[in-house]
Design a protein around this motif. Structure first.
Motif, short mmCIF file in Angstrom:
data_model
loop_
_atom_site.label_atom_id
_atom_site.label_comp_id
_atom_site.label_asym_id
_atom_site.label_seq_id
_atom_site.Cartn_x
_atom_site.Cartn_y
_atom_site.Cartn_z
N ALA B 273 -8.41 85.76 72.65
CA ALA B 273 -8.02 84.37 72.94
C ALA B 273 -9.23 83.45 72.91
O ALA B 273 -10.26 83.74 73.52
N LEU B 274 -9.12 82.37 72.16
CA LEU B 274 -10.22 81.41 72.02
C LEU B 274 -9.76 80.03 72.48
O LEU B 274 -8.59 79.67 72.31
N PRO B 275 -10.71 79.24 73.05
CA PRO B 275 -10.33 77.90 73.52
C PRO B 275 -9.99 76.97 72.35
O PRO B 275 -10.70 76.96 71.34
N VAL B 276 -8.90 76.23 72.50
CA VAL B 276 -8.50 75.24 71.48
C VAL B 276 -8.91 73.86 71.99
O VAL B 276 -8.58 73.48 73.12
N LEU B 277 -9.64 73.11 71.15
CA LEU B 277 -10.06 71.75 71.54
C LEU B 277 -9.06 70.71 71.06
O LEU B 277 -8.73 69.77 71.77
N SER B 278 -8.58 70.90 69.84
CA SER B 278 -7.54 69.99 69.34
C SER B 278 -6.92 70.62 68.10
O SER B 278 -7.45 71.59 67.54
N ALA B 279 -5.79 70.06 67.69
CA ALA B 279 -5.13 70.57 66.49
C ALA B 279 -4.32 69.43 65.87
O ALA B 279 -3.72 68.64 66.59
N ASP B 284 1.18 77.92 66.00
CA ASP B 284 2.24 78.94 65.94
C ASP B 284 1.80 80.15 66.76
O ASP B 284 1.16 81.06 66.26
N HIS B 285 2.14 80.11 68.05
CA HIS B 285 1.75 81.21 68.94
C HIS B 285 2.61 82.43 68.65
O HIS B 285 3.79 82.45 68.99
N ARG B 286 2.02 83.43 68.05
CA ARG B 286 2.76 84.64 67.70
C ARG B 286 2.44 85.80 68.64
O ARG B 286 2.92 86.91 68.43
N ASP B 287 1.62 85.54 69.63
CA ASP B 287 1.25 86.61 70.55
C ASP B 287 2.25 86.67 71.69
O ASP B 287 3.09 85.79 71.85
N VAL B 288 2.14 87.74 72.48
CA VAL B 288 2.95 87.85 73.69
C VAL B 288 2.06 87.86 74.93
O VAL B 288 2.50 88.16 76.02
N GLU B 294 1.65 78.49 79.07
CA GLU B 294 0.33 78.47 78.43
C GLU B 294 0.43 78.09 76.95
O GLU B 294 -0.42 77.39 76.42
N ARG B 295 1.48 78.55 76.31
CA ARG B 295 1.69 78.16 74.91
C ARG B 295 1.81 76.64 74.79
O ARG B 295 1.26 76.03 73.88
N GLN B 296 2.57 76.08 75.72
CA GLN B 296 2.81 74.65 75.63
C GLN B 296 1.54 73.84 75.90
O GLN B 296 1.36 72.77 75.36
N GLN B 297 0.68 74.42 76.74
CA GLN B 297 -0.59 73.73 77.00
C GLN B 297 -1.49 73.73 75.77
O GLN B 297 -2.37 72.88 75.63
#
Lengths: 357, 326
Positions: B273-279, B284-288, B294-297
């Motif tokens: 898991a890596l920090p996301v700064l922006s997108a 597309d969160h494919r992990d469980v 957390e996905r929504q964040q």
């Protein structure tokens, strides 16, 4: 799953894991069939058995603690329910779906807790070995000490299937020449082997003289019987007793006799060590705890003598390359028992498990 | 955990559906029996390098062979395409069977929900439950009737204990209705696309059922969007990395010299898991590993399986020149 070239014990059977009274709402570590287990009772009193190894870093779960019905690892706090499912992981909001430890079918019957180490789908409670005398109002059991036998469980089976050795190993309590000199019959089926030996009109050895006099108040000459029933793979019930000479015991009338059942069940711990559970159940003097304790101590002494022999035999077998045994006529019961064990082991070998090419 | 590898030969290949092939592997070093839910790992050559793929073992162990099923996914990663190209007589390198999706025993009731290629681990489970005489049901969702693999085998082995749900004909399965028919002490096993798993998870927690009774396996082969190329920016490293449609984000980062940590590579463990700064596009969160919240964040991404649906994602990594402590 460790592939084994030649299995030493079948897995699709119930093995005694513990005495019912031994298991509490607390963690008990015990190795069975070379698998370390942690055993406990849930808050409802049901037995539970998990592999004693945390999924995460392999610490034995028995080093941890119970939280309700879940076992909490003593290292990082992962928790596992009685089915082995992980219910807690530290520092994350989800639980890794792969996280689990193996759980084993486990049932309580006849004052003992029984575990199924093989395919859980085949675990059928009706297959628990018949030790009903442990929980039968007609019988009073003297529950034994659990013997940690330092030998292959099959050596204990051999020992129990031929009581000729009483003459030589237990000369001061059970044995006399009559045992070694009397003929015996061996019968067998798919699951049982029975060895029957009658000694007619003998002076009973001390252990039996004591019991006969307890019930009848005076010594007498007796007919003595030993009916040994092996239930594959590792349970041996021995119907033993003496009755006044010629009083009809051999035809089924045991009224003028005393009768006991020696209940033995052995659980492989490793290929060369076993947990040996035994009981001496009797059908007279049912409410006499002093007699129970006396019989218990008698049998502890007798089995202590066997323990020394069996451990020395195992050491010699381990050190000796030659085919370990020659066989005598007296070994017929043991040989049939081993054939049933071998057949069970053979039937568990996956037929598909053949090396291609 | 170390894996023992051995060789196997492709004995035969058959089309199970227009998009699914079954491959029968004959292990050369001896067959190891397995329990339902087990998989093997296969090393596949993708041209540049060797990748490891997981394939569920289909059905109960018979005949000393491993049967796997491979889906033809045009937008899949390199490994799947290589598997699709296998021909009889080819040799592959395989692991012994492993089981991360074990079927429990003794539950009052079982519900198995398969979506598409997700039937592969559940077929053996259903047959095992049938043999045990357990109370169970298998629901198998696919687009069209012809997309149902192993239908004849299911009919023969399970009789009325399974049902199909073809979305093209009758719409999607009603997950809530399905779950509510399960005994309160029952267990659910799900294998299928991420959207199906998400739906089951959501309804299961709505129903207040214990999480450990929802069993699932996802090799993260699908997401909420088709896999497409995207850009990754790492401002601290002054680096831009292009991730192709057929490669994972973590592989693209590693290829560009970014030090990454990963273990399961199927979105379960969370090590990558890596920090996301922006997108600029949806992630597309494919992990469980990450929870729904957390996905929504969108604060972290599991780079082994998750992706951006196009555009550019700006992330941080953990490399620091200085490690001073006070």
């Amino acid at each position: 799953m460790m592939p084994r070239n030649r299995a030493d014990y079948p897995l699709n059977v119930w093995y005694a894991a513990a005495w019912g009274g031994e298991l509490e709402h607390a963690l008990l570590a015990r190795r069975i069939c070379d698998i370390p287990l942690v055993l406990y009772r849930t808050q409802d009193g049901n037995p539970a058995a998990l592999e004693d190894v945390c999924w995460h870093r392999l610490l034995p779960l028995s080093k941890g603690r119970l939280d309700g019905d879940d076992v909490v690892c003593g290292y990082h706090g992962l928790a596992f329910d009685p089915a082995g499912r992980c219910t807690f992981m530290p520092s994350q909001k989800t639980i890794n779906p792969s996280a689990r430890v193996r759980s084993f079918p486990i049932v309580e019957k006849y004052a003992m807790v029984w575990i199924w180490m093989g395919d859980p789908a085949l675990a059928d409670e009706t297959l628990v070995p018949d030790l009903h005398w442990n929980a039968d109002p007609e019988w009073t059991p003297a529950l034994g000490n659990t013997i940690h036998a330092k030998c292959d469980y099959r050596l204990v089976v051999d020992n129990l299937m031929d009581l000729t050795h009483e003459t030589f190993v237990h000369g001061s309590t059970l044995g006399h020449r009559a045992v070694a000199e009397s003929p015996f019959d061996v019968t067998h089926s798919e699951r049982f082997v029975t060895v029957t030996r009658w000694m007619k009109d003998i002076v009973p050895p001390p252990h039996w003289a004591m019991q006969y006099e307890y019930k009848f108040g005076q010594p007498d000459r007796v007919d003595r019987w030993q009916i040994i029933r092996f239930e594959a793979p590792s349970t041996v019930v021995i119907d033993v007793g003496v009755a006044k000479t010629g009083s009809g015991a051999r035809d089924g009338n045991r009224a003028l006799g005393v009768n006991g059942h020696v209940l033995n069940t052995m659980t492989p711990e490793t290929a060369t060590t076993s947990h040996y559970f035994w009981t001496f159940a009797r059908n007279y003097g049912l409410d006499d705890p002093i007699l129970t304790e006396r019989l218990r101590q008698d049998v502890i002494r007798v089995f202590g003598e066997d323990e020394v022999i069996l451990a020395a035999q195992q050491t010699a077998i381990t050190q000796n390359d030659r085919k370990p045994f020659y066989n005598l006529n007296i070994d017929a019961g043991a040989m049939w028992a081993r054939r049933l064990i071998d057949r069970m082991i053979e039937q568990e070998r996956p037929v598909d498990n053949v090396a291609a090419e | 955990m170390t894996t023992a590898w051995s060789r196997a030969v492709v004995e035969s290949i058959e089309d199970a559906t227009p998009h699914i092939r079954t491959v029968i592997l004959r292990p050369l070093a001896g067959f190891v029996s397995y329990a339902p839910g087990s998989h093997i790992e296969i090393q596949v050559e993708t041209g540049q390098r060797t990748e490891t793929r997981h394939y569920s073992l289909v059905g109960l162990p018979v005949g000393g062979r491993y049967r796997i099923a491979v889906k033809h996914s045009p937008d899949g990663l390199g490994g799947s395409r290589a598997m699709w190209r296998l021909a009889p007589g080819d040799h592959v390198t395989i692991s012994q069977p492993k089981n991360d999706f074990a079927l429990s025993f003794g539950r009052a009731d079982y519900l198995l929900i398969a979506g598409g290629i997700g039937i592969t681990p559940l077929l053996g489970m259903a047959l095992a439950l049938k043999q045990r005489g357990a109370s169970f049901r298998l629901v198998y969702a696919a687009r069209r009737q012809e997309d149902l693999a192993f239908a004849a085998e299911l009919d023969a082995g399970l009789g009325g204990a399974w049902q199909s749900a073809c979305s093209a004909a009758r719409g999607r399965i009603d997950v809530r209705q399905l779950l509510s028919t399960l005994d309160a002490a029952g267990e659910v096993y799900v294998c299928g696309p991420m959207t199906l798993l998400d739906a089951v998870k959501a309804e299961w927690s709505q129903l207040g059922r214990p999480l450990e009774r929802l069993r699932f396996e996802s090799f993260a082969s699908s997401g909420h969007f088709a896999a497409m190329p995207f850009e990754v920016e790492l401002p601290r490293l002054r680096l831009k990395v292009s991730v192709g449609a057929h490669e994972s984000m973590i592989d693209a980062l590693a290829r560009s010299g970014v030090a990454v940590m990963a273990d399961c590579r199927r979105g379960e463990c969370g090590l990558c898991a890596l920090p996301v700064l922006s997108a600029t596009s949806p992630i597309d969160h494919r992990d469980v590993f990450l929870s729904e919240a957390e996905r929504q964040q969108n604060a972290r991404i599991c780079a082994c399986v998750s992706r951006a649906a196009g555009g550019t994602i700006v992330i941080d990594d953990g490399y620091r020149d200085r490690h001073d402590i006070l």
